[in-house]
Design a protein around this motif. Structure first.
Motif, PDB file in Angstrom:
ATOM      1  N   TYR A   1       0.840  -1.198   0.000  1.00 11.22           N
ATOM      2  CA  TYR A   1       0.000   0.000   0.000  1.00 11.22           C
ATOM      3  C   TYR A   1       0.878   1.252   0.000  1.00 11.22           C
ATOM      4  O   TYR A   1       0.639   2.190  -0.777  1.00 11.22           O
ATOM      5  CB  TYR A   1      -0.905  -0.001   1.230  1.00 11.22           C
ATOM      6  CG  TYR A   1      -1.833   1.190   1.324  1.00 11.22           C
ATOM      7  CD1 TYR A   1      -3.164   1.095   0.900  1.00 11.22           C
ATOM      8  CD2 TYR A   1      -1.398   2.408   1.823  1.00 11.22           C
ATOM      9  CE1 TYR A   1      -4.008   2.184   0.972  1.00 11.22           C
ATOM     10  CE2 TYR A   1      -2.237   3.511   1.901  1.00 11.22           C
ATOM     11  CZ  TYR A   1      -3.546   3.390   1.480  1.00 11.22           C
ATOM     12  OH  TYR A   1      -4.388   4.484   1.549  1.00 11.22           O
ATOM     13  N   GLY A   2       1.875   1.292   0.877  1.00 12.51           N
ATOM     14  CA  GLY A   2       2.736   2.464   0.960  1.00 12.51           C
ATOM     15  C   GLY A   2       3.478   2.734  -0.335  1.00 12.51           C
ATOM     16  O   GLY A   2       3.592   3.893  -0.777  1.00 12.51           O
ATOM     17  N   ALA A   3       4.002   1.667  -0.948  1.00 13.03           N
ATOM     18  CA  ALA A   3       4.731   1.827  -2.207  1.00 13.03           C
ATOM     19  C   ALA A   3       3.819   2.332  -3.314  1.00 13.03           C
ATOM     20  O   ALA A   3       4.204   3.183  -4.127  1.00 13.03           O
ATOM     21  CB  ALA A   3       5.377   0.496  -2.597  1.00 13.03           C
ATOM     22  N   GLU A   4       2.596   1.801  -3.370  1.00  8.76           N
ATOM     23  CA  GLU A   4       1.648   2.230  -4.389  1.00  8.76           C
ATOM     24  C   GLU A   4       1.193   3.673  -4.173  1.00  8.76           C
ATOM     25  O   GLU A   4       1.036   4.440  -5.120  1.00  8.76           O
ATOM     26  CB  GLU A   4       0.440   1.293  -4.404  1.00  8.76           C
ATOM     27  CG  GLU A   4       0.714  -0.056  -5.040  1.00  8.76           C
ATOM     28  CD  GLU A   4       1.050   0.105  -6.525  1.00  8.76           C
ATOM     29  OE1 GLU A   4       0.118   0.196  -7.346  1.00  8.76           O
ATOM     30  OE2 GLU A   4       2.261   0.144  -6.849  1.00  8.76           O
ATOM     31  N   LEU A   5       0.988   4.050  -2.922  1.00 10.94           N
ATOM     32  CA  LEU A   5       0.603   5.433  -2.645  1.00 10.94           C
ATOM     33  C   LEU A   5       1.712   6.384  -3.087  1.00 10.94           C
ATOM     34  O   LEU A   5       1.449   7.418  -3.717  1.00 10.94           O
ATOM     35  CB  LEU A   5       0.310   5.604  -1.156  1.00 10.94           C
ATOM     36  CG  LEU A   5       0.011   7.039  -0.691  1.00 10.94           C
ATOM     37  CD1 LEU A   5      -1.166   7.634  -1.453  1.00 10.94           C
ATOM     38  CD2 LEU A   5      -0.255   7.064   0.813  1.00 10.94           C
ATOM     39  N   ARG A   6       2.936   6.031  -2.773  1.00 14.25           N
ATOM     40  CA  ARG A   6       4.056   6.884  -3.194  1.00 14.25           C
ATOM     41  C   ARG A   6       4.141   6.963  -4.720  1.00 14.25           C
ATOM     42  O   ARG A   6       4.337   8.037  -5.290  1.00 14.25           O
ATOM     43  CB  ARG A   6       5.360   6.336  -2.616  1.00 14.25           C
ATOM     44  CG  ARG A   6       6.583   7.141  -3.043  1.00 14.25           C
ATOM     45  CD  ARG A   6       7.863   6.537  -2.501  1.00 14.25           C
ATOM     46  NE  ARG A   6       9.018   7.247  -3.013  1.00 14.25           N
ATOM     47  CZ  ARG A   6      10.275   6.888  -2.780  1.00 14.25           C
ATOM     48  NH1 ARG A   6      10.536   5.832  -2.028  1.00 14.25           N
ATOM     49  NH2 ARG A   6      11.279   7.579  -3.300  1.00 14.25           N
ATOM     50  N   ARG A   7       3.987   5.817  -5.386  1.00 17.12           N
ATOM     51  CA  ARG A   7       4.045   5.798  -6.860  1.00 17.12           C
ATOM     52  C   ARG A   7       2.988   6.697  -7.462  1.00 17.12           C
ATOM     53  O   ARG A   7       3.262   7.510  -8.353  1.00 17.12           O
ATOM     54  CB  ARG A   7       3.883   4.363  -7.358  1.00 17.12           C
ATOM     55  CG  ARG A   7       3.888   4.232  -8.887  1.00 17.12           C
ATOM     56  CD  ARG A   7       3.649   2.797  -9.325  1.00 17.12           C
ATOM     57  NE  ARG A   7       2.309   2.313  -8.977  1.00 17.12           N
ATOM     58  CZ  ARG A   7       1.210   2.591  -9.687  1.00 17.12           C
ATOM     59  NH1 ARG A   7       1.289   3.367 -10.764  1.00 17.12           N
ATOM     60  NH2 ARG A   7       0.043   2.091  -9.324  1.00 17.12           N
ATOM     61  N   LEU A   8       1.757   6.593  -6.955  1.00 14.85           N
ATOM     62  CA  LEU A   8       0.664   7.398  -7.482  1.00 14.85           C
ATOM     63  C   LEU A   8       0.861   8.883  -7.172  1.00 14.85           C
ATOM     64  O   LEU A   8       0.575   9.747  -8.009  1.00 14.85           O
ATOM     65  CB  LEU A   8      -0.666   6.913  -6.890  1.00 14.85           C
ATOM     66  CG  LEU A   8      -1.143   5.532  -7.371  1.00 14.85           C
ATOM     67  CD1 LEU A   8      -2.265   5.024  -6.482  1.00 14.85           C
ATOM     68  CD2 LEU A   8      -1.590   5.602  -8.822  1.00 14.85           C
TER      69      LEU A   8
ATOM     70  N   PHE B   1       2.032   6.639   6.066  1.00 18.32           N
ATOM     71  CA  PHE B   1       1.438   5.588   5.245  1.00 18.32           C
ATOM     72  C   PHE B   1       2.447   5.069   4.225  1.00 18.32           C
ATOM     73  O   PHE B   1       2.581   3.865   4.012  1.00 18.32           O
ATOM     74  CB  PHE B   1       0.192   6.100   4.521  1.00 18.32           C
ATOM     75  CG  PHE B   1      -0.966   6.396   5.418  1.00 18.32           C
ATOM     76  CD1 PHE B   1      -1.339   5.513   6.411  1.00 18.32           C
ATOM     77  CD2 PHE B   1      -1.693   7.566   5.285  1.00 18.32           C
ATOM     78  CE1 PHE B   1      -2.410   5.775   7.246  1.00 18.32           C
ATOM     79  CE2 PHE B   1      -2.766   7.846   6.105  1.00 18.32           C
ATOM     80  CZ  PHE B   1      -3.119   6.946   7.090  1.00 18.32           C
ATOM     81  N   GLU B   2       3.167   5.985   3.586  1.00 23.31           N
ATOM     82  CA  GLU B   2       4.130   5.581   2.569  1.00 23.31           C
ATOM     83  C   GLU B   2       5.284   4.786   3.168  1.00 23.31           C
ATOM     84  O   GLU B   2       5.861   3.918   2.513  1.00 23.31           O
ATOM     85  CB  GLU B   2       4.666   6.814   1.836  1.00 23.31           C
ATOM     86  CG  GLU B   2       3.620   7.503   0.966  1.00 23.31           C
ATOM     87  CD  GLU B   2       4.204   8.600   0.100  1.00 23.31           C
ATOM     88  OE1 GLU B   2       5.437   8.829   0.184  1.00 23.31           O
ATOM     89  OE2 GLU B   2       3.444   9.232  -0.651  1.00 23.31           O
ATOM     90  N   ALA B   3       5.622   5.072   4.417  1.00 22.15           N
ATOM     91  CA  ALA B   3       6.702   4.355   5.096  1.00 22.15           C
ATOM     92  C   ALA B   3       6.208   3.064   5.741  1.00 22.15           C
ATOM     93  O   ALA B   3       6.974   2.373   6.419  1.00 22.15           O
ATOM     94  CB  ALA B   3       7.339   5.260   6.150  1.00 22.15           C
ATOM     95  N   ALA B   4       4.906   2.756   5.553  1.00 23.48           N
ATOM     96  CA  ALA B   4       4.293   1.550   6.129  1.00 23.48           C
ATOM     97  C   ALA B   4       4.365   1.553   7.643  1.00 23.48           C
ATOM     98  O   ALA B   4       4.464   0.499   8.278  1.00 23.48           O
ATOM     99  CB  ALA B   4       4.945   0.288   5.554  1.00 23.48           C
ATOM    100  N   GLU B   5       4.295   2.745   8.241  1.00 24.46           N
ATOM    101  CA  GLU B   5       4.345   2.862   9.697  1.00 24.46           C
ATOM    102  C   GLU B   5       2.973   3.100  10.311  1.00 24.46           C
ATOM    103  O   GLU B   5       2.846   3.131  11.533  1.00 24.46           O
ATOM    104  CB  GLU B   5       5.296   3.996  10.088  1.00 24.46           C
ATOM    105  CG  GLU B   5       6.751   3.675   9.732  1.00 24.46           C
ATOM    106  CD  GLU B   5       7.698   4.795  10.060  1.00 24.46           C
ATOM    107  OE1 GLU B   5       7.234   5.803  10.639  1.00 24.46           O
ATOM    108  OE2 GLU B   5       8.892   4.677   9.741  1.00 24.46           O
ATOM    109  N   ARG B   6       1.966   3.288   9.496  1.00 22.15           N
ATOM    110  CA  ARG B   6       0.589   3.390   9.973  1.00 22.15           C
ATOM    111  C   ARG B   6      -0.310   2.543   9.088  1.00 22.15           C
ATOM    112  O   ARG B   6      -0.113   2.474   7.871  1.00 22.15           O
ATOM    113  CB  ARG B   6       0.087   4.851   9.942  1.00 22.15           C
ATOM    114  CG  ARG B   6       0.699   5.745  11.010  1.00 22.15           C
ATOM    115  CD  ARG B   6       0.155   5.424  12.384  1.00 22.15           C
ATOM    116  NE  ARG B   6       0.799   6.211  13.416  1.00 22.15           N
ATOM    117  CZ  ARG B   6       0.377   7.406  13.821  1.00 22.15           C
ATOM    118  NH1 ARG B   6      -0.691   7.953  13.270  1.00 22.15           N
ATOM    119  NH2 ARG B   6       1.007   8.056  14.767  1.00 22.15           N
ATOM    120  N   ARG B   7      -1.302   1.925   9.711  1.00 22.23           N
ATOM    121  CA  ARG B   7      -2.280   1.163   8.942  1.00 22.23           C
ATOM    122  C   ARG B   7      -3.160   2.117   8.162  1.00 22.23           C
ATOM    123  O   ARG B   7      -3.649   3.102   8.702  1.00 22.23           O
ATOM    124  CB  ARG B   7      -3.137   0.314   9.881  1.00 22.23           C
ATOM    125  CG  ARG B   7      -2.464  -0.960  10.351  1.00 22.23           C
ATOM    126  CD  ARG B   7      -3.139  -1.508  11.595  1.00 22.23           C
ATOM    127  NE  ARG B   7      -4.589  -1.558  11.477  1.00 22.23           N
ATOM    128  CZ  ARG B   7      -5.268  -2.598  10.992  1.00 22.23           C
ATOM    129  NH1 ARG B   7      -4.630  -3.663  10.580  1.00 22.23           N
ATOM    130  NH2 ARG B   7      -6.573  -2.577  10.939  1.00 22.23           N
TER     131      ARG B   7
END
Length: 276
Positions: free
Chosen positions: A17-24, A49-55
């Motif tokens: 999720y974090g990687a996709e949010l950053r990409r978008l 979110f992008e660092a995958a530190e929060r759900r």
């Protein structure tokens, strides 16, 4: 603000999720702050979110999908990333406890991280009297597994204010209570990063009588508060409300017995449940 970092997007659903949010976001030519402004949150929050530190949150994911033109992509990933063994309303708080440097709690029962198996079972059964045995046991196992947080090399400081009433109500019967209070005393005495204070009955009215609250502080993120009753919970992130809860927590600590006197009171209460 958490800086963009390289994640293995296939490590787990939250990392994807974090990687996709950053990409978008980068494809849209937006910074974390700019994206945050458009969906009414902070750039820091986007960074977490992008660092995958929060759900991820479903409502926010919907707003991000609409803004970034990604259909329901982030919403679908959000549903995967939010899967958890604990109750849905507690899942976010459970994840944040793993990242916290300080956990402060005000409660009218023994905190889950410090519960014995028998006490946890009695509490769970009281809240779900008609549930199947395997459902109750599943909740108990999950609660016991979460206690390993205290054994972690990066364990947070855990500072609990427990109302004296919790030492008096025979949850599960006298034997269960004697075991639980003895265990609470042992954990408090043996773990340097665990502090327990008893809020005496003589302190009078306090918000802890209405619902439990847990304050979580982090090294590189804003503090949050989790409030909970028997069947629901809420994560509070709005700074003014967090500060209000922090003040209530500080007042509870000030009104409570000292850690030394609290330990004596817990040991004394445990002895009262021991059958002669």
């Amino acid at each position: 603000m958490p800086q963009p970092k390289e994640l293995d997007p296939y490590a787990n659903p939250r990392a994807f999720y974090g990687a996709e949010l950053r990409r978008l976001r980068e494809a849209a030519g937006l910074s974390q702050n700019q994206l945050g402004e458009r969906v009414f949150c902070s750039g820091t929050y986007i960074g977490l979110f992008e660092a995958a530190e929060r759900r991820p949150q479903l409502e926010l994911s919907s707003a991000l999908d609409e803004l970034l033109g990604s259909g329901e992509h982030l919403q679908r990933l959000c549903l995967l990333a939010r899967k958890s063994k604990v109750a849905g309303y507690f899942a976010d708080a459970a994840e944040l406890q793993l990242q916290a440097s300080f956990i402060g709690s005000c409660t009218s029962v023994v905190l889950g991280l410090l519960q014995t198996e028998a006490y946890a079972r009695a509490l769970t059964r009281s809240a779900h009297p008609f549930a199947a045995t395997e459902v109750v046991e599943g909740h108990v196992r999950t609660r016991m597994e979460r206690a390993c947080l205290l054994d972690s090399p990066t364990a947070p400081v855990l500072w609990v204010v427990i109302h004296e009433a919790a030492l008096l109500v025979p949850v599960g019967g006298n034997a269960v209570m004697a075991e639980q209070l003895t265990y609470l005393a042992e954990q408090t005495a043996s773990r340097p990063r665990v502090v327990t204070q008893v809020l005496p009955l003589s302190a009078g009215a306090h918000p802890v009588l209405q619902a439990s609250m847990t304050l979580m502080q982090f090294t590189e993120a804003p503090a949050v508060v989790y409030t909970e009753s028997a069947y629901s919970g809420q994560l509070v992130e709005e700074p003014m409300l967090v500060e209000q809860y922090r003040s209530a927590y500080d007042l509870a600590r000030a009104a409570a017995l000292s850690p030394e006197a609290s330990l004596d009171r817990i040991v004394s209460a445990a002895k009262e449940f021991v059958t002669p």
